[in-house]
Design a protein around this motif. Structure first.
Motif, short mmCIF file in Angstrom:
data_model
loop_
_atom_site.label_atom_id
_atom_site.label_comp_id
_atom_site.label_asym_id
_atom_site.label_seq_id
_atom_site.Cartn_x
_atom_site.Cartn_y
_atom_site.Cartn_z
N THR A 27 0.72 -1.17 0.08
CA THR A 27 0.16 0.04 0.05
C THR A 27 0.95 1.11 -0.07
OG1 THR A 27 -1.89 -1.11 1.01
CG2 THR A 27 -1.87 1.36 1.21
N TRP A 34 1.06 6.41 -6.91
CA TRP A 34 -0.28 7.12 -7.32
C TRP A 34 -0.22 8.58 -7.48
CZ3 TRP A 34 -4.23 7.80 -9.95
CH2 TRP A 34 -5.24 8.96 -9.62
N SER A 122 -13.02 -7.35 -0.54
CA SER A 122 -13.72 -6.46 -1.55
C SER A 122 -13.88 -5.05 -1.17
CB SER A 122 -14.85 -7.39 -2.07
OG SER A 122 -14.74 -8.72 -2.52
N VAL A 125 -10.63 -3.31 -1.39
CA VAL A 125 -10.27 -2.81 -2.87
C VAL A 125 -11.14 -1.71 -3.25
CG1 VAL A 125 -10.19 -3.76 -5.23
CG2 VAL A 125 -9.13 -5.24 -3.41
N GLY A 126 -12.40 -1.98 -2.85
CA GLY A 126 -13.34 -0.79 -3.13
C GLY A 126 -12.92 0.53 -2.61
N LEU A 128 -10.02 1.66 -2.08
CA LEU A 128 -8.84 2.06 -2.89
C LEU A 128 -9.22 2.75 -4.15
CD1 LEU A 128 -5.84 -0.58 -2.28
CD2 LEU A 128 -6.14 1.49 -1.41
N LEU A 129 -10.10 2.05 -4.91
CA LEU A 129 -10.78 2.47 -6.26
C LEU A 129 -11.61 3.51 -5.97
CD1 LEU A 129 -11.80 -1.08 -7.78
CD2 LEU A 129 -9.87 0.33 -8.32
N ASN A 130 -12.49 3.71 -4.84
CA ASN A 130 -12.84 5.18 -4.65
C ASN A 130 -12.07 6.42 -4.77
OD1 ASN A 130 -15.34 6.63 -3.73
ND2 ASN A 130 -14.27 6.72 -1.99
N VAL A 132 -9.12 6.42 -6.02
CA VAL A 132 -8.53 6.84 -7.03
C VAL A 132 -9.54 7.33 -8.21
CG1 VAL A 132 -7.62 5.72 -9.39
CG2 VAL A 132 -6.88 4.87 -7.09
N LEU A 133 -10.58 6.90 -8.32
CA LEU A 133 -11.86 7.32 -9.22
C LEU A 133 -12.40 8.73 -8.95
CD1 LEU A 133 -13.94 4.26 -9.91
CD2 LEU A 133 -12.18 5.07 -11.30
N ARG A 134 -12.31 8.90 -7.45
CA ARG A 134 -12.89 10.57 -7.05
C ARG A 134 -11.57 11.40 -7.62
NH1 ARG A 134 -16.80 10.83 -2.91
NH2 ARG A 134 -16.12 13.01 -2.48
N SER A 235 -23.23 2.64 -1.62
CA SER A 235 -22.24 2.04 -0.67
C SER A 235 -22.47 1.54 0.64
CB SER A 235 -20.91 3.08 -0.75
OG SER A 235 -20.26 3.17 -1.87
#
Length: 263
Positions: A27, A34, A122, A125-126, A128-130, A132-134, A235
Motif C-alpha cells: 500500500t 499513485w 472486496s 479494494v473498493g 482504494l478504487l474510490n 483513485v476514481l474520485r 455504498s
C-alpha cells in the motif's frame, strides 16, 4: 453441483485471504506511485489550462500536490497511530439479529473468521478504487483556476479540491483500519459516508449562492455532486447491513461470535 460450488467457494476464499497481506506490503508503494501518476496528469492539466500568473500557478500546484499526497498521509497516520490491539469501545452497537457471545481479544484473533478476507477484502479494494476514481474525476471535470480568475472559478476549484483531498485522507484511514482490524473501522466508515454527503451538500449550497456562476457550469456540477451522493448512498446500502450482521465483521471489529445452543 453442490460439491463443485463448495470447492469454488473455498478456492475463492483462499484467494481473497491473500489480498490483505499483499496490500499490507504494497500500500505505501502504491500510494507513492499513485501520487507520482496523479502529479504527472495534473502537470498536463496545468499546461493545457490558460496562462496563469505565478501566484495563481503556485496555488494550483500546491492544491494538486496536496490531493496527490492525501492518500499516503491518511494511510500513514492511521497505520502508525492505530492497531488492532486497541481495546473494544465501551459504547457498542447491540446485536440486532441473533444471539452473540463476547470473545476475549486473543480468542477473537484465533477465530477462523477473524480478519480481512472474503467480502471484507472486496471492501478494501473498493475503498482504494474510490480514492483513485474520485481523484481522477476531479482532475478531468474541474478546471485549474487559481487566484486572479473568476471568483466562482477559484471557489469551484478550491472547494472541490478540498472535498477530494479530505475524503481521500478519510477513506484511506478507513482502509488502514479495516486492513489492521482496528475496532474503530465500522464507526470510521460511517463517519466517512456522513461527511462525504455533507460536503457535497455544502459545496452545492456555497457555489449555488455564488454570483456569476454560469449555467453551463452549474448544470454539470449539480450532476457531479448528485452522482457523488448517490455513490455514497449505494455504498452504505450495500455495506452497512454487512457491517452490522456479518459474523466476520462482528468477530473482527466487535470481538463477538454467534452463541451456540445452550449458551
Amino acid at each position: 453441483m453442490r460439491g463443485f460450488w463448495n470447492r469454488y467457494c473455498r478456492s475463492l476464499h483462499r484467494r481473497s485471504a491473500r489480498i490483505a497481506p499483499a496490500l499490507s506490503r504494497l500500500t505505501t508503494a502504491l500510494c507513492i506511485g499513485w501520487a507520482g501518476l496523479f502529479l504527472m496528469a495534473a502537470a498536463f492539466r496545468v499546461i493545457a489550462s490558460p496562462a496563469m500568473l505565478p501566484g495563481a500557478l503556485a496555488q494550483v500546484i500546491a492544491v494538486y500536490t496536496a490531493i496527490a499526497l492525501a492518500p499516503l498521509a491518511g494511510y500513514t497516520v492511521a497505520s502508525r497511530g492505530f492497531s488492532g490491539s486497541l481495546p473494544q469501545l465501551t459504547l457498542r452497537l447491540p446485536p440486532i439479529i441473533g444471539r452473540w457471545r463476547t470473545l476475549r481479544a486473543d480468542d477473537a484473533r484465533q477465530h477462523p473468521l477473524f480478519g480481512p478476507a472474503g467480502f471484507m477484502a472486496s471492501l478494501l479494494v473498493g475503498l482504494l478504487l474510490n480514492v483513485v476514481l474520485r481523484s481522477l474525476e476531479f482532475l478531468l471535470a474541474i478546471p485549474a483556476i487559481g487566484a486572479g480568475g473568476p471568483q466562482w472559478g477559484e471557489a469551484l476549484f478550491l472547494l472541490m479540491a478540498a472535498d477530494v483531498g479530505l475524503m481521500a485522507f478519510v477513506y484511506m484511514v478507513c482502509f488502514a483500519f479495516a486492513l489492521r482490524n482496528v475496532p474503530l473501522f465500522p464507526r470510521m466508515l460511517l463517519f466517512a459516508w456522513v461527511l462525504d454527503v455533507f460536503l457535497q451538500l455544502f459545496i452545492a449550497h456555497r457555489l449555488g449562492a455564488m454570483p456569476g456562476l454560469p449555467a453551463d457550469v452549474a448544470a454539470p456540477l449539480a450532476v457531479l455532486l448528485d452522482g457523488n451522493i448517490k455513490k455514497v448512498l449505494i455504498s452504505a446500502f450495500v455495506w452497512l447491513p454487512w457491517l452490522i450482521l456479518s459474523v466476520r465483521a462482528n468477530v473482527t471489529f466487535r470481538h463477538r461470535a454467534p452463541a451456540t445452543a445452550g449458551e
